[in-house]
Scaffold this active site. Structure first.
Site, PDB file in Angstrom:
ATOM      1  CG  HIS A   1     -35.632  -3.980  18.005  1.00  0.00           C
ATOM      2  ND1 HIS A   1     -34.383  -3.614  17.583  1.00  0.00           N
ATOM      3  CD2 HIS A   1     -36.424  -3.973  16.928  1.00  0.00           C
ATOM      4  CE1 HIS A   1     -34.428  -3.367  16.286  1.00  0.00           C
ATOM      5  NE2 HIS A   1     -35.664  -3.567  15.863  1.00  0.00           N
TER       6      HIS A   1
ATOM      7  CD  GLU B   1     -34.442   0.182   5.238  1.00  0.00           C
ATOM      8  OE1 GLU B   1     -34.421  -0.864   5.894  1.00  0.00           O
ATOM      9  OE2 GLU B   1     -34.199   1.299   5.739  1.00  0.00           O
TER      10      GLU B   1
ATOM     11  CG  ASP C   1     -37.579  -2.768   6.866  1.00  0.00           C
ATOM     12  OD1 ASP C   1     -38.694  -3.140   7.282  1.00  0.00           O
ATOM     13  OD2 ASP C   1     -36.764  -2.160   7.573  1.00  0.00           O
TER      14      ASP C   1
ATOM     15  CB  CYS D   1     -26.828  -4.345   7.375  1.00  0.00           C
ATOM     16  SG  CYS D   1     -28.018  -3.122   6.840  1.00  0.00           S
TER      17      CYS D   1
END
Ligand code: PEP
Ligand code: MG
Length: 589
Positions: A194, A436, A460, A507
């Site tokens: 991240h 996901e 994911d 996304c």
């Protein structure tokens, strides 16, 4: 002058020269800092004040956690208070300062080492885990030693290069969001951490995976960080500086080109409109996202609100953030995703118990449905910010239909509550789900009837579908978005939404790759949400092709046997016809 070049992984492009600031890292070492005997009473006082501040801090967090999420999460702080109040700990610290004439930092390190050895000799795994709690408490005391001087204010990083061992998600959010950080260089980390994602979003040149850069630099050293090529140079001589200066100029020209592309219309060669959108984690990223041509925020990862702070956000604090997003992005849409914690994103405020298999555990909506008070606060705040009618809500990690039912009830209750309290909101606020989990993909035809839109989270989804952890070097080669299985699945999801007349966006990182974006266009996708810096190159690629041709080529490709065959086929069929679609690359590639 001696200088040193270090190779790492460039995770956010750009070239910068600047001065080093080393992130404070509390390390318990065995080095002893002695004090003269007459300083001992002052040092004991200093310890006492730190203990008091630590006690107040833990109590405040505990109370907040108890009222907002319940007793079961607060108990861990009781354990921390017990450790803090354990007379053998406090008396032990005092004794060390008195008898050994050392600073409190050294006493804390010695106590830490004592517990480390003690726990190391215990076989029981559960008890072993408790060492983390002792470390946590000792670290808090350490931080509070100089609280009067530097209370809660992170050091000023403006105009400096931040060098650190690693940046946990919460630290990255707290430090980088201050603004003005020139560049980042880390010992640890990978491209999908991240810290890396955030650095890219904030346009901060970053190199990670440098192993020991923290050992090799000193505060005040000059550093070149080349996030484009993954290189760091310590105290470069003039000649090297000049070389990098010209590379920087070339890179800046490329960036200018990106910004020019950002102003072009998002329409394919045969006149089909598409919408590039931004994935963001902080409201501070909005300006940056719009400047790259984002036509809205396609994913706001709201868990970062929690990761940026040490206490739980109140409804008002949530509201201010969502309201700012809605206001600054208006009239474009903002998709706010309710918190997705679990995996590498754990909440520092809640001390969530470690799970044996976090990727398959209490994540995202599963966590929210177990912590309803926390969820209720978030939903109320998002609804209140929806008055301009440009907010859409995404629920992450939906697995089964029952979850939709539970969410519906919670939304209805929140809406009734808000109405009775005189709050305004958008009664028709669209509520959609992330696709996901493979099971959700398989029933996407049924889910599409129940929700307002889909957002496909390929990061994911493909990880679960292909059973591959992308960050595992032994198996990451299997992570192939062009696997025919992946294409078939994506086509099915996009088709499920289309058949019900529902919107569908994607996304995952996949949307940011020009070739993959072209394939997705061929599968029927029109909304692509990605890290903003990739918008211009994707836009340029999609503008250069015709949907009717791409659709036909992708349809054929789905019958091929492997990702490699798919890729070769698509390049062969499209490269000659649309050479411009493949032109947008960085200056160094
Ligand atoms: C995804 O899974 O593709 C996604 C966008 O969500 P995140 O990366 O935040 O898990
Ligand atoms: Mg996800």
């Amino acid at each position: 002058m001696d200088y040193l070049r270090l190779r790492g992984i460039g995770v956010s492009p750009g070239i910068v020269l600047g001065e080093v600031v080393l992130a404070e890292r509390i390390i318990f070492t065995t080095r002893k800092d002695y004090i003269p005997p007459h300083r001992v009473p002052k040092e004991i006082e200093r310890l006492g004040a730190a203990l008091l501040r630590t006690r107040e801090e833990i109590t405040a967090i505990k109370d907040q956690v108890r009222t907002m999420v319940g007793e079961e999460h607060a108990f861990i702080f009781d354990a921390h208070l017990l450790i803090l109040e354990d007379p053998s700990l406090t008396a032990g610290l005092e004794r060390l300062i008195r008898e050994e004439n050392v600073r409190t930092e050294s006493a804390l390190s010695e106590v830490h080492e004592h517990y480390r050895r003690l726990f190391a000799s215990i076989a029981d795994d559960y008890i072993k885990q408790r060492q983390a709690d002792v470390t946590d408490v000792l670290t808090r005391i350490h931080r509070n030693l100089d609280a009067g001087v530097n209370k809660g204010v992170p050091e000023d990083l403006r105009g400096k290069i931040l060098v650190a061992h690693e940046l946990l998600p919460s630290e990255a959010a707290m430090r980088l969001s201050q603004g003005g950080v020139l560049a980042v260089a880390l010992d640890m980390g990978g491209p999908t951490s991240h810290a890396a994602i955030l650095a890219r979003s904030l346009d901060i040149p970053t190199v990670v995976g440098l192993h020991d850069v923290t050992q090799r630099v000193n505060v005040g050293d000059q550093l070149i960080v080349d996030g484009t090529d993954g290189e760091v140079i310590i105290n470069p001589p003039l000649m090297v500086r000049k070389e990098f200066q010209s590379k920087k100029v070339k890179y800046e020209a490329y960036r200018m080109e990106l910004r020019r592309v950002a102003t072009w219309a998002s329409v394919t060669l045969d006149g089909v409109r598409f919408a590039p959108m931004a994935n963001i984690e902080l409201p501070e990223e909005i300006g940056h996202a719009l400047s790259y041509g984002a036509e809205g925020v396609g994913l706001f990862r709201s868990e970062f609100i929690y990761l940026q702070r040490s206490t739980l956000p109140t409804e008002e604090e949530h509201f201010e953030i969502y309201d700012r997003l809605a206001r600054e992005v208006f009239p474009r849409p903002v998709y706010i995703r309710t918190i997705d914690i679990g995996g590498e994103k754990s909440l520092p405020q809640l001390k969530i118990e470690a799970e044996p298999n976090p990727a398959l555990g209490l994540r995202a909506i599963r966590f929210s449905l177990r912590n309803r008070e926390l969820f209720r606060i978030q939903i109320r705040a998002i609804l209140r910010a929806s008055v301009r009618r440009n907010i859409r809500i995404i629920i992450p990690m939906i697995t089964e239909m029952e979850e939709i039912g539970a969410i519906r009830v919670l939304f209805r209750e929140a809406q009734e509550e808000l109405t009775s309290q005189g709050h305004k909101f958008d009664p028709g606020v669209p509520v959609g789900i992330m696709i996901e989990v493979p099971a959700a993909a398989a029933i996407s035809d049924l889910l599409a009837r129940e929700v307002d839109f889909f957002s496909i989270g390929t990061n994911d989804l493909l990880q679960y579908y292909l059973a591959v952890d992308r960050s595992n070097e032994y198996v990451s080669y299997l992570y192939k978005p062009l696997h025919p299985a992946a294409l078939r699945l994506l086509k099915y999801i996009i088709g499920s939404a289309a058949r019900q007349g529902k919107d569908v966006a994607l996304c995952g990182e996949m949307a940011a790759d020009p070739l993959l974006a072209i394939v997705l266009l061929g599968l029927g996708l029109r909304t692509f949400s990605m890290n903003p810096i990739f918008i211009p190159r994707v836009k340029k690629a999609l503008r250069a092709v015709e949907v009717r041709t791409v659709r036909r080529v992708v349809q054929q490709a789905m019958n091929l046997r492997s990702a490699q065959e798919v890729e070769e086929y698509i390049i062969e069929k499209l490269l000659l016809k649309y050479p411009d679609a493949f032109l947008m690359t960085g200056p160094s590639s």
